[in-house]
Design a protein around this motif. Structure first.
Motif, PDB file in Angstrom:
ATOM      1  N   SER A   1     -14.865   5.846  -0.365  1.00 35.14           N
ATOM      2  CA  SER A   1     -13.925   5.959   0.749  1.00 35.14           C
ATOM      3  C   SER A   1     -14.547   5.470   2.048  1.00 35.14           C
ATOM      4  O   SER A   1     -13.884   4.810   2.869  1.00 35.14           O
ATOM      5  CB  SER A   1     -13.475   7.417   0.892  1.00 35.14           C
TER       6      SER A   1
ATOM      7  N   SER B   1     -13.262   2.482   4.350  1.00 36.06           N
ATOM      8  CA  SER B   1     -13.000   2.668   5.786  1.00 36.06           C
ATOM      9  C   SER B   1     -13.742   1.645   6.624  1.00 36.06           C
ATOM     10  O   SER B   1     -13.180   1.037   7.547  1.00 36.06           O
ATOM     11  CB  SER B   1     -13.399   4.091   6.201  1.00 36.06           C
TER      12      SER B   1
ATOM     13  N   GLN C   1      -7.600   3.542   0.255  1.00 32.14           N
ATOM     14  CA  GLN C   1      -8.296   4.760   0.682  1.00 32.14           C
ATOM     15  C   GLN C   1      -7.392   5.990   0.475  1.00 32.14           C
ATOM     16  O   GLN C   1      -7.846   7.047   0.063  1.00 32.14           O
ATOM     17  CB  GLN C   1      -8.705   4.632   2.146  1.00 32.14           C
TER      18      GLN C   1
END
Length: 716
Positions: free
Chosen positions: A539, A543, A562
């Motif tokens: 994740s 990001s 995500q």
């Protein structure tokens, strides 16, 4: 006047006594008179005895009322005379004597007995009731059965005045034994003597129950036949004057008896015994005395029953006390073999046996006096081979197992208790009880018949002693009942111990399962921890990549990826917290999943997303798929429904029996796109795995997406 022979004809076989029709002798004893009348007209149609000399020369054809000087029809109208019953009429007084009058029913005829009345009764001139009450009181004060019989012999001798009165009890094999006696001085005794069953034929025993008293004033009488000819087959079962079997008269003659009487002791409808009365000289027993004797015998029978019931009650109490003492110790001993080793002496005492053995497989445990181990094993094998699980009891083992004669001194009696649960056999032994039976004459010569001679009873009643071997004391009914209860209790104990063992094993298995579950929990937490770390790492990469991307389209795709990754991570966080890892509450899962998405979407979207979720318990792997589908639907709604602006979105979850329905609805533009994108393809794949469907419906305005799927996997 014709006479009947006092001995049976030449050539009679040895079973003539049992077949002799003693209820239709065709004659009466001559000390009384008998009238046979038509019950409809009361006309006398036959008779027996010296009727012409003692009653009336023209007796035949007259009515009973005329002959007996009383209204017999009125007497019969007030009292019904049935078979086996007797009706007493008013005494009849003639010029020379007074008669007692009794009426009976004999088949389809009315029978009237006339016997000379008694001048001096044993109880004096008053009522017989005080005398009977005093005798009954002496019976009640007897301490035991033997004392009761001894008092009865004294009372009946006082009542009858006979030289010798015996209380005669029938045994299990129908033989009889004199258990008590009262006799005049210089009179021979039969006390404790046994008499074979053949001395009292079967049909005579039946009449002893029907007629409770029987008197023979003189054994050397000449029978008075029924007259006229044609009435010889009249049933005289209830007639006290009925002529006696010639064989029985010869029997009494051989005993040296001049007169005889018997009073039946009937207990619970069965012939328990007799009060047998003998007199050296002729002696008559009047109807009144016989009636008093029958009443006294009824009182004696009640006292006998009371004494026997008291003995039975005491025996049952003893056995119950033994059971109450033994069974708890057997239950806590751990095994039947240990219980037997510790309690053999008590087990012997309980059944009053001389020895005891337990046979369990090849092992034999013995106590007391018993056969050898090999013989015990053979006995146990024989007990099992009987093909029944019921207990076996005998006091003459050699009659059933001939080989047992070799050890009859140690085991003539056997009580065997086979146990179905573990195949064990419990054996109680009673040693041989050598018995010297004193007979009144040789019972094996009850009938002497030589070629050319007539059938006659044995001539000698001198004491004859027989030594009986191969027998033990009888097992009582109470002991057999206790053995049945013991077997049921042992079965219950075995079942309880088995349940206890199974419960222990179950507890051990559960403990092992708990340990495995704890290990699994530790492992799952470790796996979840690593998965969470991996997901967080992925994740973070997404990001960073999204922030670094210059292309808005790429940035949007990375943000969607995500979000999808967050849906998977949420499931793992719930698995980490919950004890139940196989199933998950879909409502709680979706609520938390949407909550995380609200935080990422911002406050504008958070206040416009509404949830209406019914609790649905379902497998975890299916919940993950539905979480991904919900995430994708919510992402699509935020992207396309309102052109990127915030707007209301409603998410609801319903359960319909074994299926669920998930609805995501908006009030925006309606359906957009052709369903060929990555998200649409992913949802199609998820629905295929869920065996469900997805439908797009116009929400007027907006779009309503309905997901329908089974709660559990369909069986393949």
């Amino acid at each position: 006047m014709a006479t009947l022979p006092v001995t049976p004809p030449i050539g009679a076989d040895l079973t003539v006594c049992d077949r002799e029709p003693i209820h239709i002798p065709g004659a009466i004893q001559p000390h009384g008179l008998l009238l046979v009348a038509d019950p409809a007209t009361l006309t006398v149609i036959a008779g027996a005895g010296a009727l012409e000399e003692r009653l009336a020369p023209d007796w035949l054809g007259r009515t009973l009322s005329d002959l007996l000087a009383q209204d017999i029809s009125a007497l019969l109208a007030n009292t019904m005379v049935g078979l086996g019953s007797t009706l007493t009429a008013q005494p009849l007084t003639t010029a020379t004597e007074q008669f007692e009058v009794a009426l009976h029913r004999g088949g389809d005829r009315l029978l009237v007995e006339l016997e000379p009345a008694e001048r001096d009764a044993p109880w004096g001139r008053g009522s017989v009731l005080p005398w009977l009450d005093a005798a009954a009181t002496t019976f009640e004060r007897a301490g035991d059965l033997q004392s009761l019989c001894e008092r009865a012999a004294v009372a009946f001798r006082a009542l009858t005045g006979f030289d010798r009165v015996m209380v005669y009890r029938f045994l299990d094999d129908d033989a009889g034994r004199v258990v008590a006696e009262d006799a005049a001085p210089d009179t021979g005794t039969f006390l404790h003597h046994h008499f074979p069953a053949s001395d009292i034929p079967r049909q005579a025993r039946a009449l002893y129950i029907r007629n409770r008293t029987r008197a023979i004033p003189a054994i050397d009488y000449t029978p008075a036949p029924l007259r006229p000819i044609g009435f010889e087959a009249t049933d005289l079962s209830d007639v006290g004057l009925r002529s006696v079997s010639p064989i029985h008269l010869r029997y009494l003659h051989n005993m040296g008896v001049g007169a005889s009487a018997s009073i039946s002791i009937v207990k619970d409808g069965l012939l328990w015994g007799l009060i047998a009365c003998h007199n050296a000289a002729p002696r008559r027993l009047s109807p009144a005395t016989r009636s008093a004797a029958a009443m006294l015998a009824s009182g004696l029978a009640r006292q006998i029953r009371a004494k026997e019931e008291a003995d039975t009650y005491r025996e049952r109490l003893r056995l119950r006390a033994a059971e109450d003492s033994l069974l708890p110790r057997i239950a806590t001993s751990g095994s039947l073999r240990k219980a037997v080793d510790a309690l053999s002496n008590e087990l012997c005492q309980m059944f009053r046996s001389d020895g005891f053995a337990l046979v369990q497989g090849p092992a034999v445990a013995c106590h007391g006096i018993h056969p050898g181990s090999f013989d015990i094993q053979e006995l146990a094998r024989w007990v099992r081979a009987r093909g029944t699980s019921d207990l076996f009891a005998t006091h003459e083992l050699a009659q059933h197992v001939p080989e047992a004669a070799d050890y009859s001194d140690r085991a003539s009696g056997l009580l065997a208790l086979p146990l179905v649960d573990d195949g064990a056999v419990l054996l109680w032994f009673r040693a041989e009880q050598v018995e010297e039976v004193e007979w009144a004459g040789n019972p094996h010569k009850a009938v002497d018949l030589k070629p050319g001679e007539i059938l006659s009873p044995r001539a000698s009643f001198e004491s004859w002693v027989e030594t009986v071997r191969g027998r033990a004391r009888h097992w009582t009914l109470e002991e057999i009942e206790a053995a049945h209860r013991l077997r049921r209790a042992l079965h219950d104990i075995h079942q309880t111990q088995r349940l206890r063992t199974l419960n222990t094993e179950l507890q051990r298995t559960l403990a092992d399962k708990d340990a495995l579950l704890q290990q699994k929990d530790v492992l799952m937490k470790e796996v979840d921890h690593r998965v969470q770390n991996s997901l967080q790492l992925v994740s973070a990469f997404l990001s960073l990549q999204s922030k670094a991307a210059n292309d808005p389209t790429v940035r949007a795709h990375l943000s969607e990826a995500q979000a999808r990754l967050s849906a998977v991570a949420l499931v793992h966080r719930r698995l980490y917290r919950d004890d139940q890892i196989q199933t998950v509450d879909l409502a709680r899962y979706l609520e938390e999943l949407v909550g995380d998405m609200k935080a990422s979407l911002g406050a504008d979207w958070a206040q416009l997303i509404r949830l209406d979720l019914a609790p649905v318990l379902m497998p975890t792997d299916r919940a993950i798929n539905l979480g991904l589908v919900t995430t994708e639907l919510l992402i699509n709604a935020t992207k396309y429904a309102y052109g990127g602006a915030a707007g209301p979105i409603a998410i609801s979850l319903e359960q319909h029996r074994n299926r669920l329905r998930l609805i995501v609805a908006d009030d925006g533009r309606g359906k957009t796109g052709d369903g060929a994108g990555f998200g649409s393809r992913m949802m199609t794949a998820m629905m295929s795995r869920l065996s469900g469907t997805i439908d797009h419906v116009d929400n007027q305005p907006g779009l309503r997406v309905i997901v329908t799927a089974p709660i559990e996997d369909r069986p393949s």
